[in-house]
Design a protein around this motif. Sequence first.
Motif, PDB file in Angstrom:
ATOM      1  N   HIS A   3       0.916  -1.262   0.070  1.00 53.54           N
ATOM      2  CA  HIS A   3      -0.062  -0.020  -0.005  1.00 53.54           C
ATOM      3  C   HIS A   3       0.985   1.305  -0.044  1.00 53.54           C
ATOM      4  O   HIS A   3       1.999   1.053   0.472  1.00 53.54           O
ATOM      5  N   ASP A   4       0.341   2.440  -0.596  1.00 55.90           N
ATOM      6  CA  ASP A   4       1.009   3.657  -0.520  1.00 55.90           C
ATOM      7  C   ASP A   4       1.099   4.389   0.784  1.00 55.90           C
ATOM      8  O   ASP A   4       1.908   5.088   0.981  1.00 55.90           O
ATOM      9  N   SER A   5      -0.051   4.095   1.498  1.00 55.07           N
ATOM     10  CA  SER A   5      -0.083   4.803   2.959  1.00 55.07           C
ATOM     11  C   SER A   5      -1.303   3.979   3.817  1.00 55.07           C
ATOM     12  O   SER A   5      -1.792   2.797   3.231  1.00 55.07           O
ATOM     13  N   VAL A   6      -1.064   4.185   5.137  1.00 51.77           N
ATOM     14  CA  VAL A   6      -1.880   3.343   6.073  1.00 51.77           C
ATOM     15  C   VAL A   6      -3.476   3.950   5.466  1.00 51.77           C
ATOM     16  O   VAL A   6      -4.180   3.097   5.896  1.00 51.77           O
ATOM     17  N   ALA A   7      -3.848   4.969   4.948  1.00 53.59           N
ATOM     18  CA  ALA A   7      -4.922   5.240   4.351  1.00 53.59           C
ATOM     19  C   ALA A   7      -5.582   4.324   3.126  1.00 53.59           C
ATOM     20  O   ALA A   7      -6.891   4.343   3.300  1.00 53.59           O
ATOM     21  N   SER A   8      -4.739   3.912   2.554  1.00 51.86           N
ATOM     22  CA  SER A   8      -5.018   3.008   1.489  1.00 51.86           C
ATOM     23  C   SER A   8      -5.363   1.501   2.150  1.00 51.86           C
ATOM     24  O   SER A   8      -5.877   0.655   1.322  1.00 51.86           O
ATOM     25  N   CYS A   9      -5.036   1.398   3.282  1.00 54.66           N
ATOM     26  CA  CYS A   9      -5.462   0.200   3.854  1.00 54.66           C
ATOM     27  C   CYS A   9      -6.835   0.136   4.554  1.00 54.66           C
ATOM     28  O   CYS A   9      -7.215  -0.989   4.908  1.00 54.66           O
ATOM     29  N   ILE A  10      -7.551   1.325   4.382  1.00 52.84           N
ATOM     30  CA  ILE A  10      -8.912   1.171   4.915  1.00 52.84           C
ATOM     31  C   ILE A  10      -9.663   0.371   4.018  1.00 52.84           C
ATOM     32  O   ILE A  10      -9.609   0.674   2.710  1.00 52.84           O
ATOM     33  N   GLY A  11     -10.611  -0.542   4.583  1.00 54.71           N
ATOM     34  CA  GLY A  11     -11.773  -1.051   4.002  1.00 54.71           C
ATOM     35  C   GLY A  11     -11.182  -2.553   3.918  1.00 54.71           C
ATOM     36  O   GLY A  11     -10.325  -3.077   4.319  1.00 54.71           O
ATOM     37  N   LYS A  12     -11.938  -3.347   2.759  1.00 49.46           N
ATOM     38  CA  LYS A  12     -11.832  -4.745   2.823  1.00 49.46           C
ATOM     39  C   LYS A  12     -11.895  -5.397   4.078  1.00 49.46           C
ATOM     40  O   LYS A  12     -11.080  -6.412   4.213  1.00 49.46           O
ATOM     41  N   THR A  13     -12.766  -5.061   5.144  1.00 46.59           N
ATOM     42  CA  THR A  13     -12.907  -5.685   6.282  1.00 46.59           C
ATOM     43  C   THR A  13     -13.957  -6.946   6.255  1.00 46.59           C
ATOM     44  O   THR A  13     -14.569  -6.991   5.266  1.00 46.59           O
ATOM     45  N   PRO A  14     -13.545  -8.097   6.896  1.00 45.66           N
ATOM     46  CA  PRO A  14     -14.116  -9.285   6.893  1.00 45.66           C
ATOM     47  C   PRO A  14     -15.532  -9.235   7.024  1.00 45.66           C
ATOM     48  O   PRO A  14     -15.955  -8.616   8.132  1.00 45.66           O
ATOM     49  N   LEU A  15     -16.191 -10.427   6.722  1.00 40.97           N
ATOM     50  CA  LEU A  15     -17.569 -10.753   7.313  1.00 40.97           C
ATOM     51  C   LEU A  15     -17.536 -12.130   8.164  1.00 40.97           C
ATOM     52  O   LEU A  15     -16.720 -12.882   7.613  1.00 40.97           O
ATOM     53  N   VAL A  16     -18.101 -11.994   9.098  1.00 40.78           N
ATOM     54  CA  VAL A  16     -18.253 -13.423   9.978  1.00 40.78           C
ATOM     55  C   VAL A  16     -19.503 -13.719  10.409  1.00 40.78           C
ATOM     56  O   VAL A  16     -20.363 -13.017  10.791  1.00 40.78           O
ATOM     57  N   HIS A  17     -19.805 -15.057  10.267  1.00 39.74           N
ATOM     58  CA  HIS A  17     -20.805 -15.454  10.982  1.00 39.74           C
ATOM     59  C   HIS A  17     -20.976 -15.717  12.357  1.00 39.74           C
ATOM     60  O   HIS A  17     -19.797 -16.148  13.006  1.00 39.74           O
ATOM     61  N   LEU A  18     -21.756 -15.301  13.049  1.00 42.74           N
ATOM     62  CA  LEU A  18     -21.878 -15.294  14.616  1.00 42.74           C
ATOM     63  C   LEU A  18     -22.699 -16.478  15.078  1.00 42.74           C
ATOM     64  O   LEU A  18     -23.773 -16.312  15.687  1.00 42.74           O
ATOM     65  N   ARG A  19     -22.290 -17.837  14.715  1.00 46.24           N
ATOM     66  CA  ARG A  19     -22.990 -18.852  15.058  1.00 46.24           C
ATOM     67  C   ARG A  19     -22.867 -19.255  16.472  1.00 46.24           C
ATOM     68  O   ARG A  19     -23.755 -20.042  16.837  1.00 46.24           O
ATOM     69  N   ARG A  20     -21.990 -18.857  17.080  1.00 45.24           N
ATOM     70  CA  ARG A  20     -21.749 -19.307  18.503  1.00 45.24           C
ATOM     71  C   ARG A  20     -22.671 -18.494  19.370  1.00 45.24           C
ATOM     72  O   ARG A  20     -23.404 -18.962  20.356  1.00 45.24           O
ATOM     73  N   LEU A  21     -22.874 -17.085  18.943  1.00 46.67           N
ATOM     74  CA  LEU A  21     -23.811 -16.260  19.946  1.00 46.67           C
ATOM     75  C   LEU A  21     -25.149 -16.361  19.232  1.00 46.67           C
ATOM     76  O   LEU A  21     -26.168 -16.277  20.198  1.00 46.67           O
ATOM     77  N   PHE A  22     -25.273 -16.667  18.019  1.00 49.93           N
ATOM     78  CA  PHE A  22     -26.710 -16.779  17.645  1.00 49.93           C
ATOM     79  C   PHE A  22     -26.820 -17.974  16.447  1.00 49.93           C
ATOM     80  O   PHE A  22     -26.795 -17.907  15.425  1.00 49.93           O
ATOM     81  N   PRO A  23     -27.017 -19.228  17.279  1.00 51.42           N
ATOM     82  CA  PRO A  23     -26.963 -20.501  16.743  1.00 51.42           C
ATOM     83  C   PRO A  23     -28.065 -20.326  15.565  1.00 51.42           C
ATOM     84  O   PRO A  23     -29.304 -20.211  15.918  1.00 51.42           O
ATOM     85  N   PRO A  24     -27.887 -20.473  14.172  1.00 50.98           N
ATOM     86  CA  PRO A  24     -28.844 -20.473  13.149  1.00 50.98           C
ATOM     87  C   PRO A  24     -29.940 -21.521  13.331  1.00 50.98           C
ATOM     88  O   PRO A  24     -31.108 -21.314  12.865  1.00 50.98           O
ATOM     89  N   GLU A  25     -29.839 -22.539  13.832  1.00 53.78           N
ATOM     90  CA  GLU A  25     -30.615 -23.699  13.914  1.00 53.78           C
ATOM     91  C   GLU A  25     -31.893 -23.343  14.986  1.00 53.78           C
ATOM     92  O   GLU A  25     -32.768 -23.724  15.266  1.00 53.78           O
ATOM     93  N   ARG A  26     -31.576 -22.221  15.679  1.00 52.91           N
ATOM     94  CA  ARG A  26     -32.436 -21.825  16.784  1.00 52.91           C
ATOM     95  C   ARG A  26     -32.987 -20.350  16.356  1.00 52.91           C
ATOM     96  O   ARG A  26     -33.937 -20.001  17.166  1.00 52.91           O
ATOM     97  N   GLY A  27     -32.763 -19.700  15.388  1.00 53.86           N
ATOM     98  CA  GLY A  27     -33.298 -18.392  14.948  1.00 53.86           C
ATOM     99  C   GLY A  27     -32.805 -18.023  13.836  1.00 53.86           C
ATOM    100  O   GLY A  27     -32.326 -18.772  12.817  1.00 53.86           O
ATOM    101  N   PRO A  28     -32.461 -16.755  13.603  1.00 55.97           N
ATOM    102  CA  PRO A  28     -31.837 -16.064  12.401  1.00 55.97           C
ATOM    103  C   PRO A  28     -30.400 -16.332  12.368  1.00 55.97           C
ATOM    104  O   PRO A  28     -29.677 -16.677  13.322  1.00 55.97           O
ATOM    105  N   SER A  29     -30.024 -16.330  11.343  1.00 57.81           N
ATOM    106  CA  SER A  29     -28.430 -16.332  10.917  1.00 57.81           C
ATOM    107  C   SER A  29     -27.949 -15.112  10.980  1.00 57.81           C
ATOM    108  O   SER A  29     -28.557 -14.143  10.205  1.00 57.81           O
ATOM    109  N   VAL A  30     -26.987 -14.605  11.758  1.00 57.03           N
ATOM    110  CA  VAL A  30     -26.520 -13.353  12.098  1.00 57.03           C
ATOM    111  C   VAL A  30     -25.066 -13.296  11.169  1.00 57.03           C
ATOM    112  O   VAL A  30     -24.095 -14.006  11.847  1.00 57.03           O
TER     113      VAL A  30
END
Length: 340
Positions: A3-30
Amino acid sequence: MVHDSVASCIGKTPLVHLRRLFPPERGPSVIAKLELLNPGGSVKDRPARFIVEQGLKDGTIRKGTHLVESTSGNLGIALAMVARVHGLTFTSVVDPKISQTNLRILKSYGARIDMVSEPDDQGGYLKTRIRRVQELLEMMPGSVWINQYANQLNWQAHFHGAGSEIVEELDAPIDYLVASVSTTGTILGLARRLRKEFPRMRVIAVDAVGSVIFGTQPAPRDLPGIGSSRVPELLCREEIDEFILVNDWESVVGCRDLLTHEGIFAGGSSGSVVAAIRKLEPTLPAGSRVLTLFPDRGERYLDLFSDEAWLSKIRLRAEQQVPMDVPLPLSIPPRTAKSA
Protein backbone atom coordinates in the motif's frame (compact mmCIF):
# COMPACT_ATOMS: atom_id res chain seq x y z
CA MET A 1 0.05 -5.73 -2.59
CA VAL A 2 2.14 -2.99 -1.01
CA HIS A 3 0.00 0.00 0.00
CA ASP A 4 0.95 3.61 -0.59
CA SER A 5 -0.06 4.66 2.93
CA VAL A 6 -2.03 3.50 5.93
CA ALA A 7 -5.03 5.39 4.49
CA SER A 8 -5.12 3.09 1.48
CA CYS A 9 -5.38 0.13 3.88
CA ILE A 10 -8.85 1.27 4.96
CA GLY A 11 -11.63 -1.10 3.98
CA LYS A 12 -11.86 -4.72 2.83
CA THR A 13 -12.86 -5.74 6.34
CA PRO A 14 -14.15 -9.32 6.74
CA LEU A 15 -17.63 -10.70 7.25
CA VAL A 16 -18.10 -13.34 9.93
CA HIS A 17 -21.00 -15.62 10.90
CA LEU A 18 -21.92 -15.25 14.58
CA ARG A 19 -22.92 -18.91 14.93
CA ARG A 20 -21.80 -19.26 18.55
CA LEU A 21 -23.72 -16.24 19.76
CA PHE A 22 -26.74 -16.75 17.49
CA PRO A 23 -26.99 -20.45 16.51
CA PRO A 24 -28.90 -20.46 13.20
CA GLU A 25 -30.73 -23.68 14.09
CA ARG A 26 -32.49 -21.76 16.87
CA GLY A 27 -33.28 -18.55 15.03
CA PRO A 28 -31.92 -16.14 12.44
CA SER A 29 -28.48 -16.39 10.91
CA VAL A 30 -26.43 -13.32 11.91
CA ILE A 31 -23.48 -11.99 9.91
CA ALA A 32 -21.27 -9.12 11.08
CA LYS A 33 -18.85 -6.93 9.16
CA LEU A 34 -15.81 -6.29 11.33
CA GLU A 35 -15.23 -2.59 10.78
CA LEU A 36 -13.17 -2.57 13.97
CA LEU A 37 -10.34 -4.07 11.88
CA ASN A 38 -9.80 -0.87 9.92
CA PRO A 39 -6.30 0.54 10.58
CA GLY A 40 -7.60 3.43 12.68
CA GLY A 41 -9.77 1.02 14.64
CA SER A 42 -13.24 1.92 13.44
CA VAL A 43 -15.81 2.34 10.69
CA LYS A 44 -15.11 6.09 10.83
CA ASP A 45 -11.89 5.52 8.94
CA ARG A 46 -14.03 5.33 5.80
CA PRO A 47 -15.70 8.76 5.89
CA ALA A 48 -12.52 10.38 7.21
CA ARG A 49 -10.56 9.19 4.20
CA PHE A 50 -13.39 9.72 1.71
CA ILE A 51 -14.21 13.27 2.83
CA VAL A 52 -10.59 14.41 2.98
CA GLU A 53 -9.57 12.85 -0.33
CA GLN A 54 -12.67 14.14 -2.13
CA GLY A 55 -11.91 17.57 -0.72
CA LEU A 56 -8.34 17.39 -1.99
CA LYS A 57 -9.66 16.42 -5.43
CA ASP A 58 -12.22 19.22 -5.73
CA GLY A 59 -10.08 21.88 -4.05
CA THR A 60 -12.21 22.48 -0.96
CA ILE A 61 -9.29 21.06 1.02
CA ARG A 62 -5.75 22.08 0.15
CA LYS A 63 -2.31 21.61 1.58
CA GLY A 64 -2.23 23.80 4.65
CA THR A 65 -5.97 23.52 5.32
CA HIS A 66 -6.86 23.16 8.98
CA LEU A 67 -9.61 20.58 9.57
CA VAL A 68 -12.08 21.05 12.42
CA GLU A 69 -14.68 18.62 13.74
CA SER A 70 -16.82 18.03 16.80
CA THR A 71 -15.88 14.50 17.84
CA SER A 72 -14.80 12.84 21.05
CA GLY A 73 -14.14 9.46 19.53
CA ASN A 74 -13.64 7.42 16.42
CA LEU A 75 -14.06 10.04 13.72
CA GLY A 76 -11.58 12.27 15.51
CA ILE A 77 -9.02 9.48 15.62
CA ALA A 78 -9.66 8.64 11.96
CA LEU A 79 -9.34 12.28 10.89
CA ALA A 80 -6.15 12.67 12.91
CA MET A 81 -4.70 9.63 11.14
CA VAL A 82 -5.74 10.77 7.65
CA ALA A 83 -4.57 14.33 8.34
CA ARG A 84 -1.12 12.97 9.21
CA VAL A 85 -0.96 11.08 5.91
CA HIS A 86 -1.92 14.16 3.87
CA GLY A 87 0.11 16.71 5.82
CA LEU A 88 -2.92 18.53 7.25
CA THR A 89 -3.61 19.88 10.72
CA PHE A 90 -6.71 18.96 12.69
CA THR A 91 -8.56 20.22 15.75
CA SER A 92 -10.92 17.87 17.58
CA VAL A 93 -13.59 19.63 19.67
CA VAL A 94 -14.30 17.28 22.56
CA ASP A 95 -16.18 17.24 25.86
CA PRO A 96 -15.56 15.88 29.38
CA LYS A 97 -17.15 12.51 28.51
CA ILE A 98 -14.28 11.62 26.19
CA SER A 99 -12.48 8.50 27.33
CA GLN A 100 -8.91 9.00 28.47
CA THR A 101 -7.83 6.35 25.97
CA ASN A 102 -9.29 8.29 23.03
CA LEU A 103 -7.81 11.51 24.34
CA ARG A 104 -4.34 9.96 24.47
CA ILE A 105 -4.72 8.50 20.97
CA LEU A 106 -5.78 11.85 19.52
CA LYS A 107 -2.83 13.60 21.14
CA SER A 108 -0.45 10.89 19.91
CA TYR A 109 -1.58 11.56 16.34
CA GLY A 110 -0.86 15.25 16.86
CA ALA A 111 -4.46 16.45 16.90
CA ARG A 112 -5.16 19.73 18.65
CA ILE A 113 -7.70 19.31 21.45
CA ASP A 114 -10.34 21.92 22.25
CA MET A 115 -12.54 20.80 25.16
CA VAL A 116 -15.90 22.38 25.98
CA SER A 117 -17.27 22.21 29.51
CA GLU A 118 -20.84 23.59 29.33
CA PRO A 119 -23.67 21.04 28.80
CA ASP A 120 -26.33 21.86 26.21
CA ASP A 121 -30.08 22.04 26.78
CA GLN A 122 -30.37 18.27 26.31
CA GLY A 123 -27.90 17.56 29.08
CA GLY A 124 -25.19 16.51 26.63
CA TYR A 125 -22.44 18.48 24.93
CA LEU A 126 -23.12 18.13 21.21
CA LYS A 127 -24.73 21.54 20.70
CA THR A 128 -22.03 23.17 22.81
CA ARG A 129 -19.35 21.52 20.70
CA ILE A 130 -20.98 22.72 17.47
CA ARG A 131 -21.03 26.28 18.78
CA ARG A 132 -17.34 25.97 19.57
CA VAL A 133 -16.65 24.68 16.05
CA GLN A 134 -18.30 27.81 14.63
CA GLU A 135 -16.11 29.99 16.84
CA LEU A 136 -12.97 28.20 15.69
CA LEU A 137 -13.92 28.60 12.03
CA GLU A 138 -14.17 32.36 12.56
CA MET A 139 -10.84 32.41 14.39
CA MET A 140 -8.99 30.40 11.71
CA PRO A 141 -9.67 31.68 8.17
CA GLY A 142 -9.34 28.90 5.61
CA SER A 143 -10.24 26.17 8.05
CA VAL A 144 -12.73 23.48 7.01
CA TRP A 145 -15.48 21.92 9.10
CA ILE A 146 -15.97 18.23 8.31
CA ASN A 147 -19.58 18.41 9.65
CA GLN A 148 -20.27 14.68 9.84
CA TYR A 149 -23.95 15.12 10.79
CA ALA A 150 -24.77 16.94 7.54
CA ASN A 151 -22.01 16.04 5.08
CA GLN A 152 -23.42 13.98 2.20
CA LEU A 153 -19.97 12.46 1.68
CA ASN A 154 -20.47 10.70 5.02
CA TRP A 155 -23.12 8.26 3.76
CA GLN A 156 -21.49 8.07 0.33
CA ALA A 157 -18.31 6.72 1.95
CA HIS A 158 -20.26 3.73 3.25
CA PHE A 159 -22.29 3.35 0.04
CA HIS A 160 -19.16 3.01 -2.09
CA GLY A 161 -17.11 1.33 0.65
CA ALA A 162 -18.59 -1.18 3.06
CA GLY A 163 -21.87 -1.41 1.14
CA SER A 164 -20.19 -2.43 -2.12
CA GLU A 165 -17.85 -4.82 -0.31
CA ILE A 166 -20.77 -6.57 1.38
CA VAL A 167 -22.58 -7.06 -1.93
CA GLU A 168 -19.45 -8.62 -3.44
CA GLU A 169 -18.81 -10.91 -0.47
CA LEU A 170 -22.25 -12.20 0.54
CA ASP A 171 -23.12 -15.76 -0.40
CA ALA A 172 -26.91 -15.24 -0.16
CA PRO A 173 -29.45 -12.38 0.22
CA ILE A 174 -29.99 -10.46 3.44
CA ASP A 175 -33.42 -9.99 5.03
CA TYR A 176 -32.55 -7.45 7.75
CA LEU A 177 -29.89 -4.80 8.25
CA VAL A 178 -29.47 -3.98 11.94
CA ALA A 179 -27.04 -1.13 12.67
CA SER A 180 -26.36 1.42 15.39
CA VAL A 181 -26.91 5.11 14.65
CA SER A 182 -25.39 8.43 15.54
CA THR A 183 -24.92 10.62 12.46
CA THR A 184 -26.97 7.97 10.51
CA GLY A 185 -24.36 8.12 7.74
CA THR A 186 -23.34 4.48 8.10
CA ILE A 187 -26.84 2.98 8.16
CA LEU A 188 -28.06 5.11 5.24
CA GLY A 189 -25.01 4.41 3.09
CA LEU A 190 -25.32 0.68 3.68
CA ALA A 191 -29.09 0.65 3.21
CA ARG A 192 -28.96 2.55 -0.07
CA ARG A 193 -26.34 0.24 -1.53
CA LEU A 194 -27.76 -3.04 -0.23
CA ARG A 195 -31.33 -2.25 -1.28
CA LYS A 196 -30.16 -2.11 -4.89
CA GLU A 197 -29.47 -5.85 -4.56
CA PHE A 198 -32.02 -6.79 -1.88
CA PRO A 199 -35.01 -4.44 -2.32
CA ARG A 200 -37.14 -6.26 0.29
CA MET A 201 -34.48 -5.98 3.00
CA ARG A 202 -35.75 -4.22 6.12
CA VAL A 203 -33.57 -1.66 7.88
CA ILE A 204 -33.60 -1.52 11.68
CA ALA A 205 -31.74 1.26 13.48
CA VAL A 206 -30.34 0.69 16.96
CA ASP A 207 -30.43 3.86 19.02
CA ALA A 208 -29.53 4.65 22.62
CA VAL A 209 -32.09 5.25 25.34
CA GLY A 210 -31.88 9.01 25.88
CA SER A 211 -31.02 9.82 22.26
CA VAL A 212 -33.43 12.07 20.32
CA ILE A 213 -32.72 10.91 16.75
CA PHE A 214 -36.14 9.30 16.34
CA GLY A 215 -38.13 11.67 18.51
CA THR A 216 -37.82 9.84 21.81
CA GLN A 217 -37.34 11.72 25.05
CA PRO A 218 -33.83 12.94 25.95
CA ALA A 219 -32.30 11.31 29.00
CA PRO A 220 -28.84 10.87 30.52
CA ARG A 221 -26.58 8.44 28.65
CA ASP A 222 -22.89 7.80 29.08
CA LEU A 223 -21.78 5.32 26.42
CA PRO A 224 -20.06 7.08 23.49
CA GLY A 225 -20.43 6.10 19.86
CA ILE A 226 -24.21 5.69 19.65
CA GLY A 227 -27.12 8.12 19.79
CA SER A 228 -27.28 11.89 19.51
CA SER A 229 -28.69 14.85 21.41
CA ARG A 230 -29.95 16.37 18.16
CA VAL A 231 -31.48 15.04 14.95
CA PRO A 232 -28.79 14.69 12.25
CA GLU A 233 -29.37 16.60 9.03
CA LEU A 234 -28.52 13.39 7.16
CA LEU A 235 -31.42 11.43 8.64
CA CYS A 236 -34.01 10.17 6.14
CA ARG A 237 -36.59 8.62 8.43
CA GLU A 238 -38.54 7.02 5.55
CA GLU A 239 -35.51 4.89 4.65
CA ILE A 240 -35.42 3.26 8.11
CA ASP A 241 -38.21 0.75 8.71
CA GLU A 242 -37.92 0.46 12.48
CA PHE A 243 -35.78 1.57 15.38
CA ILE A 244 -35.06 -0.14 18.66
CA LEU A 245 -33.70 1.40 21.85
CA VAL A 246 -30.89 -0.08 23.92
CA ASN A 247 -29.65 1.35 27.21
CA ASP A 248 -26.03 1.65 28.31
CA TRP A 249 -26.13 -1.41 30.55
CA GLU A 250 -27.62 -3.63 27.84
CA SER A 251 -24.80 -2.48 25.55
CA VAL A 252 -22.16 -3.46 28.10
CA VAL A 253 -23.77 -6.88 28.51
CA GLY A 254 -23.82 -7.23 24.71
CA CYS A 255 -20.08 -6.50 24.58
CA ARG A 256 -19.43 -9.16 27.21
CA ASP A 257 -21.56 -11.72 25.34
CA LEU A 258 -19.75 -10.99 22.09
CA LEU A 259 -16.36 -11.44 23.71
CA THR A 260 -17.39 -14.58 25.62
CA HIS A 261 -19.05 -16.41 22.75
CA GLU A 262 -17.24 -15.15 19.65
CA GLY A 263 -13.89 -13.90 20.96
CA ILE A 264 -14.57 -10.50 19.37
CA PHE A 265 -13.41 -7.60 21.55
CA ALA A 266 -15.63 -4.79 20.26
CA GLY A 267 -16.85 -1.45 21.53
CA GLY A 268 -20.08 -0.15 22.98
CA SER A 269 -22.06 0.30 19.77
CA SER A 270 -21.28 -3.30 18.82
CA GLY A 271 -22.67 -4.40 22.18
CA SER A 272 -25.74 -2.32 21.39
CA VAL A 273 -26.49 -4.18 18.16
CA VAL A 274 -25.91 -7.53 19.89
CA ALA A 275 -28.44 -6.51 22.56
CA ALA A 276 -30.86 -5.30 19.90
CA ILE A 277 -30.68 -8.53 17.92
CA ARG A 278 -31.33 -10.43 21.15
CA LYS A 279 -34.52 -8.42 21.56
CA LEU A 280 -35.49 -8.96 17.94
CA GLU A 281 -34.86 -12.71 17.85
CA PRO A 282 -38.39 -13.75 18.93
CA THR A 283 -39.91 -11.69 16.09
CA LEU A 284 -37.63 -12.89 13.28
CA PRO A 285 -38.68 -15.86 11.14
CA ALA A 286 -36.55 -19.00 11.31
CA GLY A 287 -34.07 -19.06 8.49
CA SER A 288 -33.94 -15.30 8.07
CA ARG A 289 -30.58 -13.62 7.59
CA VAL A 290 -29.45 -10.58 9.56
CA LEU A 291 -26.52 -8.35 8.66
CA THR A 292 -24.91 -6.10 11.24
CA LEU A 293 -21.71 -4.15 11.64
CA PHE A 294 -19.26 -3.85 14.52
CA PRO A 295 -18.02 -0.25 14.36
CA ASP A 296 -15.02 -0.17 16.69
CA ARG A 297 -12.63 -1.93 19.06
CA GLY A 298 -13.21 -2.71 22.71
CA GLU A 299 -9.88 -1.39 23.95
CA ARG A 300 -11.16 2.17 23.66
CA TYR A 301 -13.84 1.44 26.24
CA LEU A 302 -11.66 -0.16 28.90
CA ASP A 303 -11.60 3.05 30.95
CA LEU A 304 -15.37 2.76 31.28
CA PHE A 305 -15.85 -1.01 31.35
CA SER A 306 -13.31 -1.42 34.16
CA ASP A 307 -14.82 1.39 36.25
CA GLU A 308 -17.05 -0.29 38.84
CA ALA A 309 -18.65 3.00 39.90
CA TRP A 310 -19.59 3.77 36.28
CA LEU A 311 -20.96 0.26 35.75
CA SER A 312 -23.05 0.47 38.91
CA LYS A 313 -24.44 3.85 37.85
CA ILE A 314 -25.56 2.73 34.40
CA ARG A 315 -27.01 -0.52 35.71
CA LEU A 316 -29.09 1.31 38.31
CA ARG A 317 -30.26 3.79 35.70
CA ALA A 318 -31.24 0.98 33.31
CA GLU A 319 -33.28 -0.76 35.99
CA GLN A 320 -35.15 2.47 36.62
CA GLN A 321 -35.78 3.16 32.91
CA VAL A 322 -37.31 -0.06 31.52
CA PRO A 323 -37.23 -3.76 32.41
CA MET A 324 -34.11 -5.04 30.68
CA ASP A 325 -35.61 -8.41 29.71
CA VAL A 326 -38.65 -7.03 27.85
CA PRO A 327 -38.19 -6.55 24.08
CA LEU A 328 -39.58 -3.34 22.66
CA PRO A 329 -42.47 -4.03 20.24
CA LEU A 330 -41.63 -3.80 16.55
CA SER A 331 -43.89 -4.30 13.55
CA ILE A 332 -41.65 -6.50 11.44
CA PRO A 333 -43.58 -8.59 8.91
CA PRO A 334 -42.64 -12.23 8.34
CA ARG A 335 -40.23 -13.00 5.57
CA THR A 336 -41.88 -14.25 2.39
CA ALA A 337 -40.49 -16.59 -0.20
CA LYS A 338 -40.23 -13.65 -2.61
CA SER A 339 -38.01 -11.73 -0.18
CA ALA A 340 -35.79 -14.73 0.58
